[in-house]
Structure formats: C-alpha cells, structure tokens
Design a protein around this motif. Structure first.
Motif, PDB file in Angstrom:
ATOM      1  N   GLU A 359       0.829  -1.202   0.000  1.00  0.00           N
ATOM      2  CA  GLU A 359       0.000   0.000   0.000  1.00  0.00           C
ATOM      3  C   GLU A 359       0.864   1.253   0.000  1.00  0.00           C
ATOM      4  OE1 GLU A 359      -3.810   1.989   2.340  1.00  0.00           O
ATOM      5  OE2 GLU A 359      -3.137  -0.028   2.843  1.00  0.00           O
ATOM      6  N   GLU A 360       1.974   1.195   0.703  1.00  0.00           N
ATOM      7  CA  GLU A 360       2.898   2.323   0.729  1.00  0.00           C
ATOM      8  C   GLU A 360       3.430   2.639  -0.665  1.00  0.00           C
ATOM      9  OE1 GLU A 360       7.437   2.957   2.313  1.00  0.00           O
ATOM     10  OE2 GLU A 360       6.059   1.901   3.653  1.00  0.00           O
ATOM     11  N   ASP A 361       3.637   1.606  -1.468  1.00  0.00           N
ATOM     12  CA  ASP A 361       4.172   1.781  -2.818  1.00  0.00           C
ATOM     13  C   ASP A 361       3.093   1.991  -3.876  1.00  0.00           C
ATOM     14  OD1 ASP A 361       6.600   1.361  -1.668  1.00  0.00           O
ATOM     15  OD2 ASP A 361       7.231  -0.258  -2.999  1.00  0.00           O
ATOM     16  N   ALA A 362       1.832   1.795  -3.494  1.00  0.00           N
ATOM     17  CA  ALA A 362       0.746   1.801  -4.478  1.00  0.00           C
ATOM     18  C   ALA A 362       0.634   3.117  -5.230  1.00  0.00           C
ATOM     19  CB  ALA A 362      -0.574   1.468  -3.799  1.00  0.00           C
ATOM     20  N   GLY A 363       0.955   4.228  -4.554  1.00  0.00           N
ATOM     21  CA  GLY A 363       0.810   5.530  -5.205  1.00  0.00           C
ATOM     22  C   GLY A 363       2.100   6.083  -5.768  1.00  0.00           C
ATOM     23  N   LYS A 364       3.175   5.305  -5.697  1.00  0.00           N
ATOM     24  CA  LYS A 364       4.465   5.802  -6.182  1.00  0.00           C
ATOM     25  C   LYS A 364       4.498   5.886  -7.702  1.00  0.00           C
ATOM     26  CE  LYS A 364       7.513   4.434  -2.362  1.00  0.00           C
ATOM     27  NZ  LYS A 364       8.691   3.625  -1.985  1.00  0.00           N
ATOM     28  N   GLY A 365       5.453   6.674  -8.183  1.00  0.00           N
ATOM     29  CA  GLY A 365       5.649   6.774  -9.629  1.00  0.00           C
ATOM     30  C   GLY A 365       4.496   7.416 -10.355  1.00  0.00           C
ATOM     31  N   PHE A 366       3.762   8.310  -9.672  1.00  0.00           N
ATOM     32  CA  PHE A 366       2.600   8.980 -10.270  1.00  0.00           C
ATOM     33  C   PHE A 366       1.580   7.959 -10.779  1.00  0.00           C
ATOM     34  CE2 PHE A 366       6.240  11.879 -10.921  1.00  0.00           C
ATOM     35  CZ  PHE A 366       5.792  12.989 -10.219  1.00  0.00           C
ATOM     36  N   SER A 367       1.401   6.853 -10.045  1.00  0.00           N
ATOM     37  CA  SER A 367       0.560   5.759 -10.535  1.00  0.00           C
ATOM     38  C   SER A 367      -0.921   6.120 -10.611  1.00  0.00           C
ATOM     39  CB  SER A 367       0.736   4.521  -9.649  1.00  0.00           C
ATOM     40  OG  SER A 367       0.226   4.747  -8.355  1.00  0.00           O
ATOM     41  N   THR A 368      -1.331   7.188  -9.931  1.00  0.00           N
ATOM     42  CA  THR A 368      -2.744   7.596 -10.004  1.00  0.00           C
ATOM     43  C   THR A 368      -2.965   8.705 -11.032  1.00  0.00           C
ATOM     44  OG1 THR A 368      -2.323   9.030  -8.094  1.00  0.00           O
ATOM     45  CG2 THR A 368      -3.342   6.893  -7.654  1.00  0.00           C
ATOM     46  N   ALA A 369      -1.973   8.948 -11.851  1.00  0.00           N
ATOM     47  CA  ALA A 369      -2.079  10.016 -12.858  1.00  0.00           C
ATOM     48  C   ALA A 369      -3.220   9.769 -13.838  1.00  0.00           C
ATOM     49  CB  ALA A 369      -0.753  10.152 -13.604  1.00  0.00           C
ATOM     50  N   THR A 370      -3.451   8.500 -14.166  1.00  0.00           N
ATOM     51  CA  THR A 370      -4.537   8.183 -15.107  1.00  0.00           C
ATOM     52  C   THR A 370      -5.882   8.600 -14.542  1.00  0.00           C
ATOM     53  OG1 THR A 370      -3.281   6.278 -15.925  1.00  0.00           O
ATOM     54  CG2 THR A 370      -5.628   6.339 -16.443  1.00  0.00           C
ATOM     55  N   GLU A 371      -6.096   8.345 -13.246  1.00  0.00           N
ATOM     56  CA  GLU A 371      -7.355   8.735 -12.628  1.00  0.00           C
ATOM     57  C   GLU A 371      -7.512  10.254 -12.610  1.00  0.00           C
ATOM     58  OE1 GLU A 371     -11.031   8.581 -11.251  1.00  0.00           O
ATOM     59  OE2 GLU A 371      -9.842   6.879 -11.970  1.00  0.00           O
ATOM     60  N   LEU A 372      -6.405  10.959 -12.404  1.00  0.00           N
ATOM     61  CA  LEU A 372      -6.446  12.419 -12.429  1.00  0.00           C
ATOM     62  C   LEU A 372      -6.893  12.910 -13.805  1.00  0.00           C
ATOM     63  CD1 LEU A 372      -5.927  15.196 -11.186  1.00  0.00           C
ATOM     64  CD2 LEU A 372      -3.498  14.930 -11.801  1.00  0.00           C
ATOM     65  N   ALA A 373      -6.333  12.318 -14.851  1.00  0.00           N
ATOM     66  CA  ALA A 373      -6.743  12.704 -16.209  1.00  0.00           C
ATOM     67  C   ALA A 373      -8.218  12.387 -16.430  1.00  0.00           C
ATOM     68  CB  ALA A 373      -5.884  11.975 -17.236  1.00  0.00           C
ATOM     69  N   ASP A 374      -8.667  11.222 -15.936  1.00  0.00           N
ATOM     70  CA  ASP A 374     -10.073  10.844 -16.088  1.00  0.00           C
ATOM     71  C   ASP A 374     -10.994  11.817 -15.346  1.00  0.00           C
ATOM     72  OD1 ASP A 374      -9.459   8.671 -17.667  1.00  0.00           O
ATOM     73  OD2 ASP A 374      -9.495   7.224 -16.018  1.00  0.00           O
ATOM     74  N   VAL A 375     -10.590  12.286 -14.171  1.00  0.00           N
ATOM     75  CA  VAL A 375     -11.379  13.263 -13.416  1.00  0.00           C
ATOM     76  C   VAL A 375     -11.494  14.560 -14.206  1.00  0.00           C
ATOM     77  CG1 VAL A 375     -11.322  14.767 -11.389  1.00  0.00           C
ATOM     78  CG2 VAL A 375     -10.969  12.299 -11.130  1.00  0.00           C
ATOM     79  N   MET A 376     -10.410  14.977 -14.843  1.00  0.00           N
ATOM     80  CA  MET A 376     -10.442  16.203 -15.653  1.00  0.00           C
ATOM     81  C   MET A 376     -11.417  16.061 -16.813  1.00  0.00           C
ATOM     82  SD  MET A 376      -6.322  16.900 -15.523  1.00  0.00           S
ATOM     83  CE  MET A 376      -6.308  18.245 -16.709  1.00  0.00           C
ATOM     84  N   VAL A 377     -11.559  14.838 -17.306  1.00  0.00           N
ATOM     85  CA  VAL A 377     -12.508  14.592 -18.399  1.00  0.00           C
ATOM     86  C   VAL A 377     -13.929  14.545 -17.859  1.00  0.00           C
ATOM     87  CG1 VAL A 377     -13.249  12.926 -20.142  1.00  0.00           C
ATOM     88  CG2 VAL A 377     -10.801  13.338 -19.771  1.00  0.00           C
ATOM     89  N   ARG A 378     -14.145  13.758 -16.823  1.00  0.00           N
ATOM     90  CA  ARG A 378     -15.497  13.538 -16.309  1.00  0.00           C
ATOM     91  C   ARG A 378     -16.074  14.778 -15.642  1.00  0.00           C
ATOM     92  NH1 ARG A 378     -13.243   8.585 -14.197  1.00  0.00           N
ATOM     93  NH2 ARG A 378     -13.260   9.532 -12.102  1.00  0.00           N
ATOM     94  N   ASN A 379     -15.249  15.450 -14.867  1.00  0.00           N
ATOM     95  CA  ASN A 379     -15.773  16.550 -14.034  1.00  0.00           C
ATOM     96  C   ASN A 379     -15.605  17.941 -14.640  1.00  0.00           C
ATOM     97  OD1 ASN A 379     -16.223  14.460 -12.304  1.00  0.00           O
ATOM     98  ND2 ASN A 379     -14.810  15.136 -10.707  1.00  0.00           N
ATOM     99  N   TYR A 380     -14.660  18.089 -15.563  1.00  0.00           N
ATOM    100  CA  TYR A 380     -14.357  19.435 -16.063  1.00  0.00           C
ATOM    101  C   TYR A 380     -14.422  19.546 -17.579  1.00  0.00           C
ATOM    102  CZ  TYR A 380     -12.844  19.719 -11.245  1.00  0.00           C
ATOM    103  OH  TYR A 380     -12.810  19.669  -9.876  1.00  0.00           O
ATOM    104  N   GLY A 381     -14.863  18.489 -18.239  1.00  0.00           N
ATOM    105  CA  GLY A 381     -15.216  18.564 -19.651  1.00  0.00           C
ATOM    106  C   GLY A 381     -14.073  18.590 -20.634  1.00  0.00           C
ATOM    107  N   LEU A 382     -12.855  18.263 -20.224  1.00  0.00           N
ATOM    108  CA  LEU A 382     -11.734  18.268 -21.165  1.00  0.00           C
ATOM    109  C   LEU A 382     -11.752  17.001 -22.023  1.00  0.00           C
ATOM    110  CD1 LEU A 382     -10.750  20.422 -19.069  1.00  0.00           C
ATOM    111  CD2 LEU A 382      -8.410  19.643 -19.584  1.00  0.00           C
ATOM    112  N   PRO A 383     -11.287  17.103 -23.275  1.00  0.00           N
ATOM    113  CA  PRO A 383     -11.082  15.890 -24.074  1.00  0.00           C
ATOM    114  C   PRO A 383      -9.995  15.037 -23.403  1.00  0.00           C
ATOM    115  CG  PRO A 383     -11.029  17.856 -25.452  1.00  0.00           C
ATOM    116  CD  PRO A 383     -10.985  18.325 -24.050  1.00  0.00           C
TER     117      PRO A 383
END
Length: 492
Positions: A359-383
């Motif tokens: 769990e400590e390593d789960a978020g390393k290496g910007f591993s949640t970056a994909t979800e951040l991009a998806d949030v920008m699409v879903r919540n803020y209307g970006l392609p």
C-alpha cells in the motif's frame, strides 16, 4: 527367465549389449507397467468372451496377471534384454504357464495398439491428477483474494509503476488464467480417453474381437475408430505437452513476480523457509529457489514440446520406432507440471504478503495520474487526449498539484483549470489510491465490489470443475473394479 519371445522366429538372439540398451524403452516403461497389466486383463477377458481363447489357457494366464496386478511387477520384466515392458511381461507369463498357454495372450493385438492403450490409461490418470492440482491452486488463489479485497498495491507495465490495484485483483488474474488451463487439460482428457486397443499393427485383425467391450472394461469413454490413426496418432501426446507448456508458462510468470517481490528492494512478500535455500558462503542469504527452479522447468517443458513436434512431424503413416523416443518427453513434461502445481500451491499457502509495504508503494511513480486525467474529463469537460497531455506535462515538471497542472494547461492549451473550478482538493482526491481503485468498478476491475463478484462467479465455476473431475475418476475406477471382479470370477 526366458529370452524376448518376439525374437525366436525371424531374428536371432545375439546382439551387442549397447544395442539392447539403445533400443530398450525401460525408462519410459516404468510409467506404463501397471497399465499394461490392466490392458492384458481386459484383452484376455475379451478373448475368452469371444471364444478366441480356450478356458484352460485363459485361467492360467489370468492367474499370473492377477498376481502381477496385486503384488506388483518384478524388476526382471524391465530387463534391457526385452525391448520393452510388454515383451518382458509376456515372457514372464510364458515362463509360468508354458508357451502353449501363455503364447496365446497376444492374439488379436500388436505391441503398437497395446502401447498406445497403455499410454492413454496412464496419461488420463496423470491428467486427472493435474486437473485436481489446478483446482487446488485456484482454490488457494480465491481464498487469498477474499482476504485481500482492499489490500492496495502498485500495478506494473514494463516493470514500471502503472496504476494502483489490489492484491485480490492480482490473484484473480492468475485464477482466471488457471481456469483456462483447466479447460485445456479437460479438453485434452476427452481426446485421450478413447481406446485404440484392437487396431493391432495398424490394419486391425481377422479375429472376431469386440473393441467396444474392451474399451468399457478399461474405463474408456469410447473407441478410437480408425485403426491406422489408433497406432500412428500422437497428437494426443503433443496436445498434453502443449497444455503442460502453457500451464508452466503461467506458473513461470508468477514465479518471476514472487522472485522480484521477495527481494529486499521490493519487500512485498516473505516466502516460507521450506521453499527457499541459503548460500554456501553468504550466511545471510534466503534465496527463492523453488520459484527459480520452477521458472527453469517451464523452459524445459517448452523444450519437450518443441522436441516432440520435431520428432513426429516427418513420420509417414503408420507406426515408426522413432515414436518410442516421444514417451520420455511426455512423462517429463507431465511430471514437472504436476509437481510444479503442487509446489506453487504450498508456496502461496505459506507465503506472507507485506500488504503495508504494498500500500505504501501503491501511489508511487505517479501511478494515479490516469485517474487524475479521467477526473479532468469527467468533471471538467476536457477531451481525454488534452487531459492526458496536461497531466503528462505536469509529471515531466515533477509535480501533480493544482499550480503545476494549471501551468501545464495554460502552456499547452490556453485553458485555465482553476477557472473551470478545479482546486487542490479535487487534485488530491483524484490522486488518492483508494479513490482510484474504487472508481474502477466495471466487470473484472480492481474495485473491491467488482472483485467480490468475480470471486463468487469463479468459485462457482471451480466447484463445477472439481465435481467434473471427481465424476471422471469415479467412472474409471468403477469400470476397472468391475474388470478385476470379472477376472477373479474367470479363475474361480
């Protein structure tokens, strides 16, 4: 004990010792000796039922066969002076009953259909044991998955941190793959479980044999029809080795991960001492030797497949002695696969997974970056491609916070994320490992609820597979017990 009974007519008995050893199949015959006794018993019952052999000869021969069945086969039968175990057993019978009686057992068959039948009897037993082993390993993976639904861990592509997942999702990945391995072996079993006995050398026989009766006695589900294919076909062996190679490839990938995970720089798992070794010089070492050996055996089994295909591909119909060399490739592949499945089950059952480190390593290496991009699409209307580029540029700048994202967005697109309402809290929420995993709730995803549904579905399928295997074993055992009962009645 007498010499090889097959050489007294057309051929002389003299041979250099190296020729006897070169032609002998004694190493491979150890896998089919017991099956040969079963085949002899079934064949003899059929000969008597059809009136092909007299009562006195059949009783004398059956008495010896039941002795061998109950007390075991003596080592002399495997002596290299006999080309194979079939000749050795026949010589043993003739020695005890006389040539006039014992020499009648081989009517209506050849060594060609005899060995093909023996191999199929032994092989179907081995396949059922492999199927049982696969089910046990799948059961362990399902158990581990149920205990780790919310054990977050990093997922990898290219051995780089990719996206967070759970240990349960990881285990179910292998359970699903092993389910396909079960299906492959199950399909192979159906093709192995057909009886070639009665094909003789390749052109059947003029004796009034009953192939269906013999097949039923020996527990086969049916008769393999064309007599040439009965003795010349070896695709059932290649198919079995292929299934072994695919299964071993799956296990090897798991071994590779366990080896990496058990290293000090990963620290994801502690393998039990029983499955590890130490160094002869470095006292601190704990090496994952079972996983490494299994990884190596996967290569060996792949080699058995390659050798088997090369051996068979140039042979004309029907029987050729080259085929004898196939057997050890088959038995080595089966033995290594069966033992590897059992060892992997024990290895996983005793392993201790460091879920805190995962769990400590789960978020390393910007591993949640994909979800951040998806949030920008879903919540803020970006392609998506625009969001992908903004997040990627921010990673390049070394940070994923609202100010860095804003800078990247303005530079690349001229769009202000802050004007769209995005703030630091929204970014942090999107980058949370638990949030990222739980959002992926589609069928087969890592979200705990999705994995839970998968576990329920796969556990149901596993129970069906276990029941199917049990029924096949019971069917064969019932037939063989009935055959032995008839054999005992014959001599009584």
């Amino acid at each position: 004990m007498s010499k090889d009974p097959m050489r007294g007519g057309r051929l002389g008995d003299e041979r250099p010792p190296e020729v006897w050893n070169y032609l002998s199949s004694k190493d491979a015959d150890a896998f089919i000796g017991e099956s040969d006794i079963l085949v002899d018993i079934g064949h003899l019952l059929m000969l008597r039922r059809q009136g092909i052999i007299d009562a006195g000869s059949s009783r004398a021969i059956m008495d010896v066969l039941l002795h061998l069945y109950k007390d075991g086969i003596p080592k002399i039968v495997y002596d290299p002076k006999f080309e194979d175990v079939h000749a050795g057993i026949e010589a043993y019978i003739i020695e005890r009953t006389g040539a006039d009686k014992g020499g009648r057992l081989h009517m209506g068959r050849s060594r060609n259909d005899e060995v093909a039948t023996c191999v199929r009897i032994s092989l179907r037993k081995e396949i059922l044991e492999i199927l049982t082993g696969i089910s046990g390993l799948r059961e362990e993976l399902i158990r581990l998955s149920g205990e780790n639904l919310e054990s977050f861990m990093p997922g990898f592509t290219h051995l780089q941190y990719a996206q967070p997942t759970t240990l349960a999702h990881y285990f179910m990945n292998y359970e699903q793959a092993l389910g396909r391995d079960f299906e492959r072996f199950g399909d192979t079993f159906l093709r192995v479980d057909l009886c070639p006995l009665g094909a003789a050398a390749f052109a059947s026989t003029g004796y009034p044999i009953d192939r269906e009766y013999t097949a039923g006695l020996l527990g086969f589900s049916g008769v393999l029809e064309n007599s040439m294919d009965c003795v010349a076909g070896r695709d059932f062996c290649i198919e079995t080795i292929s299934a072994c190679a695919i299964l071993m490839t799956t296990l090897s990938r798991m071994c590779e991960e366990l080896i990496i995970w058990s290293s000090s720089f990963a620290g994801f798992v502690n393998l039990d001492d029983a499955y590890c070794s130490t160094s002869s010089i470095m006292p601190q070492k704990k090496n994952p030797d079972c996983a490494e050996i299994m990884r190596g055996k996967a290569g060996s089994v792949a080699g058995e497949l390659s050798a088997s295909v090369a051996l068979i591909k140039g042979l004309p119909m029907s029987y050729n002695r080259d085929m004898q060399d196939l057997w050890m490739h088959l038995w080595r592949a089966v033995f290594d696969t069966k033992s590897s499945v059992k060892i992997m089950t024990g290895l996983l059952k005793t392993a201790r997974f460091n879920t805190e480190k995962m769990e400590e390593d789960a978020g390393k290496g910007f591993s949640t970056a994909t979800e951040l991009a998806d949030v920008m699409v879903r919540n803020y209307g970006l392609p998506f491609r625009t969001a992908h580029g903004i997040v990627g540029r921010s990673v390049r700048l070394g940070k994923l916070d609202i100010d860095t994202l804003e800078e990247a967005s303005l530079e690349m697109t001229g769009i202000s994320l802050k004007d769209k309402g995005m703030d630091e809290k929204a970014v942090n929420d999107a980058l949370d490992v638990g949030f990222s995993v739980n959002e992926r709730s589609a069928t087969g995803g890592p979200a705990p609820e999705a994995v839970r549904k998968s576990i329920e579905k796969r556990d149901y399928a596993l129970k069906e597979d276990i029941e199917w295997t049990k029924l096949q074993k019971q069917r064969i055992d019932k037939s063989l017990k009935e055959m032995i009962k008839q054999a005992e009645e014959l001599i009584s």
